[in-house]
Motif scaffolding. Structure first.
Motif: not given
Length: 401
Positions: A14-16, A147-149, A160-161
């Motif tokens: 879900a977060t890829a 964000g990816s990190d 998310g931020r």
């Protein structure tokens, strides 16, 4: 009864996200504000700020290169770009309010490579707005990288931020800076000879994309908690993600079609997968919400729909997920996670069917009632507003006269 707790693999899928490089300043072309404004920038304060701009630009040059080589964090690369931004903004403003004095001793040629494009050749322009736009784009892509990190370390709230912040910078580019450049009569602000970041359509599309990814992280934040989630809300959020991904693709195709072919095809493969995965996930969450509400006869066919939606589609236009089995698929390494999610859904359905047949005895609907099907998703994620720091113009004057 099967373990009703969803597997961690569901959060992983879900977060890829796709990781882009940051734009880089070409190391071949050395420029100096101090040298270029040597005559009209001889006032002590002006000269000091020009020198400061040269130092900050050199720092940014090294920071972006180091970040792309993984020897500097995205956060530090962002700070380097953020520190330099007021200087180029100040130079632009100074020339704008004193056009008769904006004479250079030496031409300024700004060269950048794109962070979004496959082609890493440098693009050159004399426009100072090009330098400002690419600095802002560097900040946005550094935020996306951060964000990816954060997602990779399971810090989903932070991720998310970061994506909300990236969306705000992309919106600043699309709504303010790029239109301003065009309105000032620049002929090369939409040039095919500049990076795709210098495009209103691209920035508008990526603002939408960042908000969708930010909401992926919001869903993961809820799923990572030990308490049972509000499945009905998650169903709306997941459908909202899918709809926003589709809006991203539609915006790109309608407003930046020529730029699309320049970007890594794997990125669009990730977008296509996440779009369909979150549609399937929405059905899964909806089914779990119905089961929790004791609507067993509708929950079972809804879960069957979710399982079907989670299968690999037979053709590009059919329902289901894009194939991830090819050697070039960016999701190849996640095939085990997808099998785990599918297995969990099948086992949960079997458990429900057994419980309904032995405990609840509720008639299982052949057709899901229309009022039980979500008609529209929900996007709760909003851009974090971004504005360039206010600066005062520098004095430009030829003190030799």
């Amino acid at each position: 009864m099967a373990d009703s707790k969803y597997p961690d693999a569901m959060i992983t899928l879900a977060t890829a996200v796709h990781s882009f490089h940051r734009p880089e300043i070409s190391g071949k072309a050395k420029i100096s504000y101090e040298e270029s404004f040597k005559t009209v920038g001889s006032h002590p304060r002006t000269k000091a700020m020009m020198q400061k701009g040269d130092i900050q630009r050199a720092t940014l040059t090294q920071a972006m290169l180091a970040c792309n080589q993984s020897t500097m964090t995205n956060d530090n690369a962002f700070k380097a770009a953020e520190a330099y931004l007021p200087r180029i903004s100040q130079v632009i403003l100074s020339c704008k309010v004193q056009p008769e004095m904006a004479r250079l001793d030496k031409a300024l040629f700004f060269e950048w490579t794109s962070g979004l494009e496959n082609n890493k050749k440098p693009f050159k322009s004399e426009a100072m707005m090009y330098e400002l736009v690419m600095t802002l784009a560097s900040m946005a892509l550094a935020k996306m990288g951060a964000g990816s990190d954060a997602s990779n370390t399971s810090d989903y709230p932070l991720a998310g931020r970061e994506f909300k912040a990236a969306a705000g910078i992309m919106q600043c580019l699309a709504d303010e800076q790029l239109p301003t450049w065009v309105s000032h009569g620049s002929s090369n602000s939409n040039s095919k000879d500049l990076p795709v970041e210098v495009s209103v359509g691209v920035c508008e599309a990526f603002k939408i994309y960042c908000l969708a990814v930010g909401q992926q992280m919001a869903v993961a934040t809820v799923l990572a908690k030990p308490v049972a989630p509000n499945y009905s809300l998650l169903a709306k959020l997941s459908l909202g993600i899918a709809e926003h991904m589709e809006l991203f693709d539609k915006t790109f195709n309608s407003k930046a079609a020529l730029q699309k072919e320049k970007i890594d095809i794997n990125f669009f493969a990730v977008v296509a997968f996440e779009t369909q995965f979150h549609r399937a996930l929405s059905l899964y969450f909806a089914a779990r919400g119905l089961w929790t509400a004791h609507d067993f006869g509708v929950a079972i066919p809804m879960m069957k729909e979710a399982i079907a939606a989670m299968e690999t589609r037979k053709t590009p236009v059919a329902k289901g997920l894009p194939s991830i089995d090819s050697k070039t698929s960016p999701f190849k390494h996640l095939s085990g996670d997808l099998k785990e999610v599918r297995s969990h859904m099948v086992e949960l359905l079997k458990s429900w069917e057994k419980d309904n047949a032995t405990i609840y005895y509720e008639e299982v609907r052949r057709v899901i009632p229309q009022d039980k099907i979500l008609q529209k998703g929900l996007i709760m994620m909003k851009s974090e507003s971004y504005a360039i720091e206010h600066v005062e113009p520098l004095l430009l004057s030829d003190f030799r006269k």
